[in-house]
Design a protein around this motif. Sequence first.
Motif, mmCIF file in Angstrom:
data_model
loop_
_atom_site.group_PDB
_atom_site.id
_atom_site.type_symbol
_atom_site.label_atom_id
_atom_site.label_comp_id
_atom_site.label_asym_id
_atom_site.label_seq_id
_atom_site.Cartn_x
_atom_site.Cartn_y
_atom_site.Cartn_z
ATOM 1 N N ASP A 1 -41.043 -13.000 -12.276
ATOM 2 C CA ASP A 1 -41.106 -14.216 -11.455
ATOM 3 C C ASP A 1 -40.556 -13.951 -10.056
ATOM 4 O OD1 ASP A 1 -42.247 -15.736 -13.494
ATOM 5 O OD2 ASP A 1 -40.336 -16.597 -14.136
ATOM 6 N N GLU A 2 -39.466 -13.183 -9.980
ATOM 7 C CA GLU A 2 -38.898 -12.844 -8.673
ATOM 8 C C GLU A 2 -39.854 -11.952 -7.879
ATOM 9 O OE1 GLU A 2 -35.073 -10.629 -6.591
ATOM 10 O OE2 GLU A 2 -34.875 -11.304 -8.672
ATOM 11 N N MET A 3 -40.529 -11.018 -8.552
ATOM 12 C CA MET A 3 -41.498 -10.156 -7.874
ATOM 13 C C MET A 3 -42.608 -11.000 -7.259
ATOM 14 S SD MET A 3 -42.504 -7.223 -6.904
ATOM 15 C CE MET A 3 -44.004 -6.427 -6.342
ATOM 16 N N VAL A 4 -43.109 -11.964 -8.012
ATOM 17 C CA VAL A 4 -44.168 -12.834 -7.501
ATOM 18 C C VAL A 4 -43.667 -13.614 -6.283
ATOM 19 C CG1 VAL A 4 -45.564 -14.877 -8.034
ATOM 20 C CG2 VAL A 4 -45.487 -12.960 -9.643
ATOM 21 N N GLN A 5 -42.452 -14.142 -6.333
ATOM 22 C CA GLN A 5 -41.906 -14.876 -5.186
ATOM 23 C C GLN A 5 -41.738 -13.969 -3.969
ATOM 24 O OE1 GLN A 5 -41.693 -18.178 -4.742
ATOM 25 N NE2 GLN A 5 -42.759 -18.092 -6.693
ATOM 26 N N ARG A 6 -41.246 -12.752 -4.204
ATOM 27 C CA ARG A 6 -41.134 -11.788 -3.099
ATOM 28 C C ARG A 6 -42.510 -11.511 -2.495
ATOM 29 N NH1 ARG A 6 -36.897 -6.946 -4.684
ATOM 30 N NH2 ARG A 6 -35.119 -8.253 -5.233
ATOM 31 N N TRP A 7 -43.515 -11.368 -3.353
ATOM 32 C CA TRP A 7 -44.880 -11.091 -2.907
ATOM 33 C C TRP A 7 -45.425 -12.243 -2.065
ATOM 34 C CZ3 TRP A 7 -47.862 -7.146 -2.167
ATOM 35 C CH2 TRP A 7 -49.238 -7.319 -2.020
ATOM 36 N N ILE A 8 -45.235 -13.456 -2.531
ATOM 37 C CA ILE A 8 -45.712 -14.633 -1.794
ATOM 38 C C ILE A 8 -45.066 -14.686 -0.412
ATOM 39 C CG2 ILE A 8 -45.620 -17.159 -1.705
ATOM 40 C CD1 ILE A 8 -45.918 -17.104 -4.798
ATOM 41 N N GLU A 9 -43.755 -14.496 -0.345
ATOM 42 C CA GLU A 9 -43.051 -14.538 0.939
ATOM 43 C C GLU A 9 -43.504 -13.416 1.868
ATOM 44 O OE1 GLU A 9 -41.245 -17.060 2.081
ATOM 45 O OE2 GLU A 9 -41.831 -17.969 0.165
ATOM 46 N N ALA A 10 -43.671 -12.217 1.329
ATOM 47 C CA ALA A 10 -44.118 -11.090 2.154
ATOM 48 C C ALA A 10 -45.534 -11.341 2.677
ATOM 49 C CB ALA A 10 -44.064 -9.797 1.347
ATOM 50 N N ASN A 11 -46.403 -11.948 1.867
ATOM 51 C CA ASN A 11 -47.761 -12.281 2.314
ATOM 52 C C ASN A 11 -47.735 -13.303 3.435
ATOM 53 O OD1 ASN A 11 -50.402 -11.308 0.777
ATOM 54 N ND2 ASN A 11 -48.642 -11.121 -0.578
ATOM 55 N N LYS A 12 -46.888 -14.307 3.322
ATOM 56 C CA LYS A 12 -46.788 -15.309 4.390
ATOM 57 C C LYS A 12 -46.353 -14.663 5.704
ATOM 58 C CE LYS A 12 -45.856 -19.254 1.388
ATOM 59 N NZ LYS A 12 -44.849 -20.207 0.903
ATOM 60 N N LYS A 13 -45.401 -13.740 5.630
ATOM 61 C CA LYS A 13 -44.957 -13.033 6.840
ATOM 62 C C LYS A 13 -46.089 -12.179 7.412
ATOM 63 C CE LYS A 13 -40.083 -12.777 5.624
ATOM 64 N NZ LYS A 13 -39.002 -11.918 5.145
ATOM 65 N N ALA A 14 -46.829 -11.511 6.540
ATOM 66 C CA ALA A 14 -47.942 -10.666 6.995
ATOM 67 C C ALA A 14 -49.021 -11.502 7.677
ATOM 68 C CB ALA A 14 -48.530 -9.894 5.809
ATOM 69 N N GLU A 15 -49.351 -12.638 7.080
ATOM 70 C CA GLU A 15 -50.350 -13.521 7.675
ATOM 71 C C GLU A 15 -49.894 -14.019 9.039
ATOM 72 O OE1 GLU A 15 -51.935 -15.256 3.402
ATOM 73 O OE2 GLU A 15 -50.775 -16.552 4.706
ATOM 74 N N ALA A 16 -48.640 -14.424 9.134
ATOM 75 C CA ALA A 16 -48.120 -14.944 10.399
ATOM 76 C C ALA A 16 -48.139 -13.874 11.492
ATOM 77 C CB ALA A 16 -46.698 -15.478 10.205
ATOM 78 N N ALA A 17 -47.875 -12.634 11.099
ATOM 79 C CA ALA A 17 -47.858 -11.532 12.059
ATOM 80 C C ALA A 17 -49.253 -10.955 12.305
ATOM 81 C CB ALA A 17 -46.931 -10.428 11.557
ATOM 82 N N GLY A 18 -50.204 -11.251 11.423
ATOM 83 C CA GLY A 18 -51.524 -10.629 11.520
ATOM 84 C C GLY A 18 -51.463 -9.145 11.223
ATOM 85 N N ASP A 19 -50.484 -8.740 10.417
ATOM 86 C CA ASP A 19 -50.269 -7.329 10.091
ATOM 87 C C ASP A 19 -49.843 -7.240 8.627
ATOM 88 O OD1 ASP A 19 -49.629 -4.644 9.903
ATOM 89 O OD2 ASP A 19 -47.918 -4.766 11.283
ATOM 90 N N TRP A 20 -50.747 -6.714 7.788
ATOM 91 C CA TRP A 20 -50.484 -6.634 6.356
ATOM 92 C C TRP A 20 -49.875 -5.300 5.955
ATOM 93 C CZ3 TRP A 20 -54.308 -9.422 8.597
ATOM 94 C CH2 TRP A 20 -54.423 -10.754 8.217
ATOM 95 N N LYS A 21 -49.743 -4.351 6.869
ATOM 96 C CA LYS A 21 -49.225 -3.027 6.522
ATOM 97 C C LYS A 21 -47.844 -3.051 5.865
ATOM 98 C CE LYS A 21 -51.700 -0.071 9.765
ATOM 99 N NZ LYS A 21 -51.511 0.901 10.872
ATOM 100 N N PRO A 22 -46.917 -3.921 6.277
ATOM 101 C CA PRO A 22 -45.602 -3.921 5.624
ATOM 102 C C PRO A 22 -45.648 -4.225 4.122
ATOM 103 C CG PRO A 22 -45.448 -5.019 7.744
ATOM 104 C CD PRO A 22 -46.913 -4.773 7.479
#
Length: 183
Positions: A10-31
């Motif tokens: 469950d924590e992995m999924v939450q980390r993934w969701i948050e990291a995706n939101k940051k990637a979308e906001a930055a327009g950079d999915w590499k991280p």
Amino acid sequence: MTGFDRAELDEMVQRWIEANKKAEAAGDWKPLADMYAEDATYGWNYGPKQDFMAVGREEIREVALGLEMKGLEGWEYPYQEFVIDERSGNVIGLWKQISDAKREDGSNYSVYGIGGSWFRYGGDFQWSWQRDFFDFGNVSALFMEMIGNNALSKGMQGRIQRSISGDPLPGWYPVGTAPVPLW
């Protein structure tokens, strides 16, 4: 199968969701590549003739999350739901594809239907494997609508031009020839 702690998944999924939101906001999915094991694989199929497969964290970073996402800046992929199996470590995430470009009526261009990612958890808050699935017919129809309405960004125009150039792109294989099985 050894099983995994449900709270950790469950924590992995939450980390993934948050990291995706940051990637979308930055327009950079590499991280996002930092969330994959060093030897992870990530692939998808584009119909009866082409598979894509990135092998290893750095190829995932540079090709799957870099080159393949180029032109999709401004797009969002909000997750709608997750199904988690702690016995196997399999996680299914269902998402939408929504462009920041708007139609004349003010609605965003969005792929009809839903896509998804099938993940395999490898422990230590890293995915060991990911396969995406989506309705290529609906994706194609949306892009054709956007082309007809001159709604594609310059980056997306370049992406389409690159895909029709005929030059072999890294990670793309005729069906059944990827270095690891797609499914």
